[in-house]
Structures are given as C-alpha cells and as structure tokens.
Design a protein around this motif. Structure first.
Motif, PDB file in Angstrom:
ATOM      1  N   GLU A  33       0.833  -1.206   0.014  1.00 35.59           N
ATOM      2  CA  GLU A  33      -0.142   0.135   0.089  1.00 35.59           C
ATOM      3  C   GLU A  33       0.814   1.200   0.173  1.00 35.59           C
ATOM      4  O   GLU A  33       0.604   2.227  -0.714  1.00 35.59           O
ATOM      5  CB  GLU A  33      -0.860  -0.076   1.066  1.00 35.59           C
ATOM      6  N   ALA A  34       1.991   1.363   0.837  1.00 38.69           N
ATOM      7  CA  ALA A  34       2.634   2.133   0.697  1.00 38.69           C
ATOM      8  C   ALA A  34       3.597   2.617  -0.406  1.00 38.69           C
ATOM      9  O   ALA A  34       3.772   3.922  -1.061  1.00 38.69           O
ATOM     10  CB  ALA A  34       3.873   2.033   2.018  1.00 38.69           C
ATOM     11  N   ASP A  35       3.809   1.397  -1.289  1.00 40.66           N
ATOM     12  CA  ASP A  35       4.365   1.681  -2.478  1.00 40.66           C
ATOM     13  C   ASP A  35       3.361   2.289  -3.639  1.00 40.66           C
ATOM     14  O   ASP A  35       3.605   3.236  -4.406  1.00 40.66           O
ATOM     15  CB  ASP A  35       4.768   0.283  -3.187  1.00 40.66           C
ATOM     16  N   ARG A  36       2.188   1.724  -3.371  1.00 43.89           N
ATOM     17  CA  ARG A  36       0.994   2.382  -4.300  1.00 43.89           C
ATOM     18  C   ARG A  36       0.821   3.837  -3.966  1.00 43.89           C
ATOM     19  O   ARG A  36       0.838   4.490  -5.154  1.00 43.89           O
ATOM     20  CB  ARG A  36      -0.335   1.603  -4.083  1.00 43.89           C
ATOM     21  N   VAL A  37       0.757   4.198  -2.832  1.00 42.66           N
ATOM     22  CA  VAL A  37       0.587   5.626  -2.359  1.00 42.66           C
ATOM     23  C   VAL A  37       1.736   6.491  -2.969  1.00 42.66           C
ATOM     24  O   VAL A  37       1.684   7.653  -3.340  1.00 42.66           O
ATOM     25  CB  VAL A  37      -0.024   5.639  -0.928  1.00 42.66           C
ATOM     26  N   ILE A  67       4.187   5.905  -5.132  1.00 40.71           N
ATOM     27  CA  ILE A  67       4.069   6.158  -6.349  1.00 40.71           C
ATOM     28  C   ILE A  67       3.460   7.090  -7.042  1.00 40.71           C
ATOM     29  O   ILE A  67       3.874   8.087  -7.605  1.00 40.71           O
ATOM     30  CB  ILE A  67       4.417   4.943  -7.355  1.00 40.71           C
ATOM     31  N   ALA A  68       2.297   7.076  -6.623  1.00 41.99           N
ATOM     32  CA  ALA A  68       1.232   8.114  -6.953  1.00 41.99           C
ATOM     33  C   ALA A  68       1.763   9.654  -6.537  1.00 41.99           C
ATOM     34  O   ALA A  68       1.826  10.378  -7.144  1.00 41.99           O
ATOM     35  CB  ALA A  68      -0.044   7.965  -6.452  1.00 41.99           C
ATOM     36  N   TYR A  96       8.109  13.910  -9.647  1.00 41.76           N
ATOM     37  CA  TYR A  96       9.497  13.081  -9.523  1.00 41.76           C
ATOM     38  C   TYR A  96       9.078  11.746 -10.328  1.00 41.76           C
ATOM     39  O   TYR A  96       8.027  11.585 -11.108  1.00 41.76           O
ATOM     40  CB  TYR A  96       9.693  12.464  -8.377  1.00 41.76           C
ATOM     41  N   ASN A  97      10.054  11.161 -11.234  1.00 44.60           N
ATOM     42  CA  ASN A  97      10.166   9.994 -11.689  1.00 44.60           C
ATOM     43  C   ASN A  97       9.705   8.837 -11.087  1.00 44.60           C
ATOM     44  O   ASN A  97      10.401   8.257 -10.215  1.00 44.60           O
ATOM     45  CB  ASN A  97      11.404   9.687 -12.476  1.00 44.60           C
ATOM     46  N   PRO A  98       8.238   8.069 -11.148  1.00 45.26           N
ATOM     47  CA  PRO A  98       7.738   7.383 -10.392  1.00 45.26           C
ATOM     48  C   PRO A  98       8.537   5.796 -10.683  1.00 45.26           C
ATOM     49  O   PRO A  98       8.500   5.098  -9.707  1.00 45.26           O
ATOM     50  CB  PRO A  98       6.394   7.113 -10.858  1.00 45.26           C
ATOM     51  N   TYR A  99       9.352   5.969 -11.697  1.00 44.01           N
ATOM     52  CA  TYR A  99      10.147   4.591 -11.855  1.00 44.01           C
ATOM     53  C   TYR A  99      11.411   4.546 -10.924  1.00 44.01           C
ATOM     54  O   TYR A  99      12.076   3.607 -10.853  1.00 44.01           O
ATOM     55  CB  TYR A  99      10.969   4.635 -13.438  1.00 44.01           C
ATOM     56  N   ALA A 100      11.584   5.796 -10.126  1.00 41.63           N
ATOM     57  CA  ALA A 100      12.660   5.635  -9.193  1.00 41.63           C
ATOM     58  C   ALA A 100      12.430   4.722  -8.056  1.00 41.63           C
ATOM     59  O   ALA A 100      13.685   4.123  -7.690  1.00 41.63           O
ATOM     60  CB  ALA A 100      12.895   7.374  -8.598  1.00 41.63           C
ATOM     61  N   MET A 101      11.180   4.459  -7.703  1.00 38.81           N
ATOM     62  CA  MET A 101      10.842   3.408  -6.462  1.00 38.81           C
ATOM     63  C   MET A 101      11.363   2.248  -7.167  1.00 38.81           C
ATOM     64  O   MET A 101      12.083   1.557  -6.401  1.00 38.81           O
ATOM     65  CB  MET A 101       9.474   3.789  -6.255  1.00 38.81           C
ATOM     66  N   PRO A 102      10.841   1.479  -8.063  1.00 40.14           N
ATOM     67  CA  PRO A 102      11.198   0.287  -8.518  1.00 40.14           C
ATOM     68  C   PRO A 102      12.848   0.480  -8.809  1.00 40.14           C
ATOM     69  O   PRO A 102      13.505  -1.010  -8.315  1.00 40.14           O
ATOM     70  CB  PRO A 102      10.459  -0.209  -9.658  1.00 40.14           C
ATOM     71  N   ILE A 132       9.224  -5.572  -6.484  1.00 43.06           N
ATOM     72  CA  ILE A 132       9.986  -4.775  -7.775  1.00 43.06           C
ATOM     73  C   ILE A 132       8.971  -4.714  -8.874  1.00 43.06           C
ATOM     74  O   ILE A 132       8.675  -3.551  -9.579  1.00 43.06           O
ATOM     75  CB  ILE A 132      11.196  -5.225  -8.064  1.00 43.06           C
ATOM     76  N   SER A 133       8.574  -5.883  -9.321  1.00 42.82           N
ATOM     77  CA  SER A 133       7.328  -5.938 -10.414  1.00 42.82           C
ATOM     78  C   SER A 133       6.369  -5.046 -10.169  1.00 42.82           C
ATOM     79  O   SER A 133       5.710  -4.435 -11.140  1.00 42.82           O
ATOM     80  CB  SER A 133       7.088  -7.515 -10.704  1.00 42.82           C
ATOM     81  N   ASP A 134       5.771  -5.092  -8.854  1.00 37.22           N
ATOM     82  CA  ASP A 134       4.452  -4.634  -8.569  1.00 37.22           C
ATOM     83  C   ASP A 134       4.733  -3.238  -8.806  1.00 37.22           C
ATOM     84  O   ASP A 134       3.953  -2.415  -9.181  1.00 37.22           O
ATOM     85  CB  ASP A 134       4.019  -4.992  -7.221  1.00 37.22           C
ATOM     86  N   ALA A 135       5.851  -2.428  -8.070  1.00 36.50           N
ATOM     87  CA  ALA A 135       6.246  -1.274  -8.266  1.00 36.50           C
ATOM     88  C   ALA A 135       6.401  -0.605  -9.809  1.00 36.50           C
ATOM     89  O   ALA A 135       5.899   0.375  -9.929  1.00 36.50           O
ATOM     90  CB  ALA A 135       7.355  -0.938  -7.536  1.00 36.50           C
ATOM     91  N   LEU A 136       6.887  -1.760 -10.398  1.00 30.94           N
ATOM     92  CA  LEU A 136       7.376  -1.251 -11.819  1.00 30.94           C
ATOM     93  C   LEU A 136       5.903  -1.029 -12.630  1.00 30.94           C
ATOM     94  O   LEU A 136       5.698  -0.170 -13.340  1.00 30.94           O
ATOM     95  CB  LEU A 136       8.142  -2.205 -12.374  1.00 30.94           C
ATOM     96  N   GLY A 137       4.925  -1.896 -12.387  1.00 30.02           N
ATOM     97  CA  GLY A 137       3.649  -1.763 -12.864  1.00 30.02           C
ATOM     98  C   GLY A 137       2.852  -0.509 -12.378  1.00 30.02           C
ATOM     99  O   GLY A 137       2.315   0.019 -13.230  1.00 30.02           O
ATOM    100  N   ARG A 138       2.939  -0.174 -11.145  1.00 29.62           N
ATOM    101  CA  ARG A 138       2.490   0.983 -10.865  1.00 29.62           C
ATOM    102  C   ARG A 138       2.983   2.181 -11.441  1.00 29.62           C
ATOM    103  O   ARG A 138       2.184   3.222 -11.809  1.00 29.62           O
ATOM    104  CB  ARG A 138       2.573   1.145  -9.475  1.00 29.62           C
ATOM    105  N   ALA A 139       4.349   2.208 -11.548  1.00 35.26           N
ATOM    106  CA  ALA A 139       4.901   3.317 -12.228  1.00 35.26           C
ATOM    107  C   ALA A 139       4.675   3.263 -13.885  1.00 35.26           C
ATOM    108  O   ALA A 139       4.285   4.453 -14.208  1.00 35.26           O
ATOM    109  CB  ALA A 139       6.724   3.369 -12.058  1.00 35.26           C
ATOM    110  N   GLN A 140       4.291   2.428 -14.405  1.00 35.21           N
ATOM    111  CA  GLN A 140       3.932   2.237 -15.835  1.00 35.21           C
ATOM    112  C   GLN A 140       2.613   3.009 -16.106  1.00 35.21           C
ATOM    113  O   GLN A 140       2.325   3.691 -17.073  1.00 35.21           O
ATOM    114  CB  GLN A 140       3.937   0.911 -16.448  1.00 35.21           C
ATOM    115  N   GLU A 141       1.701   3.156 -14.996  1.00 37.15           N
ATOM    116  CA  GLU A 141       0.655   3.780 -14.985  1.00 37.15           C
ATOM    117  C   GLU A 141       0.654   5.240 -15.270  1.00 37.15           C
ATOM    118  O   GLU A 141      -0.375   6.028 -15.769  1.00 37.15           O
ATOM    119  CB  GLU A 141      -0.448   3.588 -13.922  1.00 37.15           C
TER     120      GLU A 141
END
Length: 504
Positions: free
Chosen positions: A210-214, A216-217, A224-230, A261-270
């Motif tokens: 949940e913290a990753d999802r929130v 990244i948004a 900032y670049n959301p891809y930085a998190m993954p 990492i995969s989940d965070a990458l998917g979120r960033a792609q949004e």
C-alpha cells in the motif's frame, strides 16, 4: 532479570519491528555488494489513531527520545532542503493539513523511518546512496505514505485495543529499538510463536504494498520519476541477494523482493516516465554530507581533490562546494575562498554558496564584507530561513545582538520550533542583555527539546522580570498557562522523563 509488564511489552514491540525490517547485521554498499551500508527499514513507521493533542504530545516525546538516541544533524541548509523535499511530497499527497517534520540523521546507514505526528528521519547514508533526487524522494514518499495510511496503529488494532500509555510505549520502543539496537530486537524474536510472527509478516507486507502504491502516486503528482521507486528497490534487492542468500525466510522480511519490484514497476507504468533533472541543492547537500562523512578534514580534502582531478562526480559545482567546505574545515581558509569565488560568480543567488563565502570572509577577518553579502542576499530572498539564521549569527559575531534578535523574532512568530533556532535566540538575547527574552526563548528551547517542566520554570522567571510591558507580560503569561495545561495532560504519558526514570 525479572520481567515486568513494561519489559515484556518492550520485548514484544521490538519483535514486531524486527520482523518488519531487514535481517542483515552488517552494512552493505549497494553498488558493489561490499559491506558498507545497512539496508533501509522501509517498514519502521508509526502513526496513531489519537486525538490531535495526544498525537502532538506523543510526537514531542518521541522526538525527545530520538535526540537522545540518534545523532541528528543541526544545519539550517541541510534541514531546509530535506523539509522542502518532504513537504513538496506532502502537498502532492493531499495531506498538507497534517503536521510533518523531516530531519537528517548523521549516520552512514541507508535508512529512513517515520514516527508519531509525522516526524520522519532520513539517514545521511540514504541521501548519499540515492543515485538521483527522485530515488531519495521515492523513499521519503514511501515513509509519508506509512504515516498517512496509519500502518503501525492499524497493525496494533489488528491484535488488541491498547491504552494511550501502552501505545506510546510500544511505538517508541518499536522505532527506536529498531534504529538504535537491532540486536535487542532480534533477541526478542525467540519469545514469539511462529504463527504470530507469520501473521505480523503478512500484515507488514500488505502495508509495504500500500505504501508503494500511495508513494508512487505521490512521486508522480510531485513531478518526480515514479520509476525511481522500483529502480531503487532493484538495487536493494541485488545487495540482498549478494549478502543474505542463506538467511531463513522468516527473518528475510525486509520485503525487497522480485514481486515487490515487479508490482512497483507496474504501478510506475500507469504514470509514465517523468524526466525531472536533479536540483543543484540535491547535489550540494550530498557534497556537504560526503565531506562530513570523513572523520578527519584531510581525508575529506583528499577525496574531493582526487574526484575533481579524475572527473568522478555528478555535478562539478557541488563537488567544488564540498571541496571548499572540507578546506574550511581543515583551516585552509585562503584555498577555500579561492575555490568558492568562481562558484558564487556562476550562481550568485545560491544561498549555500553565499553563506559559505560569507563565513570564509568572516574567518578571514572581513566581517563587514560578510555582512554586506548576507544583507544583499537576504534582501533578495527574505523568506529563506537558512540565510536569516546565518545573517543573525554573523550579526552576533559582529557585536550587533539587538539586530540579530529582531531578525530572529520575525521568524519565531511563524513558529519555527527548532531547538537550535531557539538556542540562537537565547544567545542573541543574552548578548543584548534582555533578561526576560533570555528566559522566554530558553523556555521555548527546552519545550522544543521535550522538557516541559524546565520550560515552565523559565517562563515563570520571565514573567517576574521588571520593566515588562503589558503586552509582553500578557504574552508570556498566556504561553505559561498553555504549557501548564500541556503538563497536566501529560501526567500519564510514559514517555516523560520521570516515567522513563521510574522504568529504569
């Protein structure tokens, strides 16, 4: 040693945090895999479902314990930077109405943590390890998300209802136990049943997702670049695989995993890529922290001299700034002035460069030059608190305390709240021979440090001073009444000094 209910509660809480953090006992370099930095504790966050007043008092008590346990960096420019970055993310999160305060810890560990009332600590090692400003923002956003989503209190509520004193004790023990004494937390695990451990692990992993999802948004909304998190997680994951391949699954609960990492990458792609260049301030802060990381100034000087000669740096201006800081620290004032002069010519409005140039001028015996440059810079940036502080310090050194005090009082009306800021006000009031102001600002310093009893004592002396105007006396009395109300409300708070003395 006989176990008391308090010690049992502490042990259980340390176990809860330990299973939500990395199991590595030694530091790791994220670029090489060599042992240098510890992995960051993304899960060591805390928030409360308390009243506003209870949350405020809990946060103050927590910060008192943090200051006693961790080396907090006291520098106006570093503090201003991390708070600027943090509050920019808070605005993007939609939580701008809540209290947040960010601070840096002088430690090479790669770590960050959040505490009650939105206090978020970021280790120097994390800033130095982040490859980009977006990576640093990613970790800070993640911690902000833990606060806004109230993860720690939700974990407690999942098992039992706690009184305020028990909640305060568990939160403080959890965060500080994990940050200060990981060995104690690891030892506490042995007394917890495996089923209960797994339940806590699963809940922590849910919180991380949940913290990753929130977060990244939040990153994307702040530009900032959301891809930085993954991307940052991937580097953490590589270090974990190199150093922790034989760790048991139960203890490998710092969730830097392929799935995460995969989940965070998917979120960033949004959200897509955000091409945001690093700010100059980011590089200046890193250069300052780098020179501080060397115990002796000659080591810092050698580092910057070598990297400049070999071209091993991300930003030349920042690298030369760090070199000038190291030279000043080593007493090589003339060399430092030579280094800073072209930097200031290229960036005349950069507050860090102006302040360093002024400090070098002052140390060279040119106080008038230092004051002139600071006065001009402050006139162009009157809202800059770091420039205001440096200007006031230089006025004090020049024997002009009344001007310095007036300058600081203007900022104090906005409720700065920093112990070091009020300590500077005390110094100015003392030099100005204003006894009432000395007592008054010493009270604010003590209150900011969490010692409400000492603050009340100082205000009681302030209000007894002769020659106070009606307005001054009324203002001091009102503040005294306010602190006495706080003191009454805190009588059952286990984090006050007397309670902690009794616990020992």
């Amino acid at each position: 040693m006989k176990s008391t209910p308090r010690s049992i509660l502490l042990a259980g809480c340390l176990a809860l945090v330990s299973i939500g953090t990395n199991a590595l006992g030694e530091p790791i370099d994220l670029n090489t895999g060599n042992r240098q930095f510890a992995l960051p504790d993304f899960g060591s966050s805390a928030d409360t479902l308390l009243s506003t007043g209870e949350e405020l008092r809990l946060g103050q008590a927590f910060m008192q314990s943090v200051r006693e346990s961790l080396p907090i960096i006291d520098d106006p420019f570093l503090d201003d930077y991390i708070n600027g970055l943090g509050h920019g993310l808070v605005v993007a999160s939609g939580a701008s109405g809540r209290h947040f305060s960010f601070f840096l810890v002088d430690d090479a560990t790669v770590n960050a943590f959040a505490g009650p009332n939105g206090y978020i600590g970021v280790y120097a090692g994390l800033v130095l390890t982040a490859a980009t400003e977006s990576e640093l923002a990613a970790v800070v956003a993640h911690e902000i998300a833990h606060v806004t989503q109230r993860h720690l209190m939700r974990a407690y509520e999942d098992t039992q209802k706690l009184s305020l004193p028990a909640t305060a004790l568990m939160i403080g023990a959890a965060i500080l136990g994990a940050q200060v004494s990981g060995d104690v937390g690891a030892a506490a695990i042995t007394g917890i049943q495996a089923a209960a451990l797994q339940r806590r692990i699963n809940f922590t992993r849910d919180n991380e997702e949940e913290a990753d999802r929130v977060g990244i948004a939040m990153l994307a909304d702040a530009g900032y670049n959301p891809y930085a998190m993954p991307g940052f997680f991937e580097r953490l994951g590589k270090a974990t695989r190199i150093q922790d391949s034989d760790a048991p699954e139960m203890l490998r609960t710092h969730p830097v995993t392929t799935n995460r990492i995969s989940d965070a990458l998917g979120r960033a792609q949004e959200y897509g890529v955000r091409q945001r260049p690093d700010s100059l301030r980011f590089h200046l802060v890193r250069a300052d922290l780098r020179q501080r990381s060397y115990r002796r100034p000659e080591q810092a000087i050698a580092h910057f001299r070598a990297t400049l000669r070999e071209g091993r740096y991300a930003n030349e201006t920042a690298q030369r700034y760090g070199y000038a800081l190291a030279l000043m620290r080593g007493g090589q004032i003339s060399a430092a002035r030579k280094e800073i002069k072209p930097l200031l010519a290229a960036h005349p409005g950069q507050a860090e460069l102006v302040a360093l140039s002024a400090e070098l001028a002052r140390r060279s015996g040119n106080s008038d030059e230092a004051l002139r440059d600071l006065r001009e810079a402050f006139a162009l940036s009157p809202t800059s608190l770091p420039l205001r502080i440096v200007y006031a310090e230089t006025l004090l050194d020049a024997g002009r305390p009344a001007e310095a005090l007036q300058l600081l009082e203007q900022a104090a009306r906005g409720g700065v709240g920093s112990p070091s800021f009020y300590a500077l006000m005390v110094r100015a009031a003392l030099q100005a021979k204003d006894e009432a102001a000395t007592y008054r600002y010493r009270a604010e310093e003590q209150y900011a440090l969490g010692d409400i009893e000492a603050a009340i004592d100082q205000l009681e002396m302030a209000v007894r001073q002769r020659g106070l105007s009606y307005h001054e006396a009324s203002s001091i009395q009102a503040r005294l009444d306010e602190l006495k109300e706080d003191q009454e409300a805190m009588k059952d708070d286990p984090w006050n000094k007397q309670s902690r003395r009794d616990a020992n």
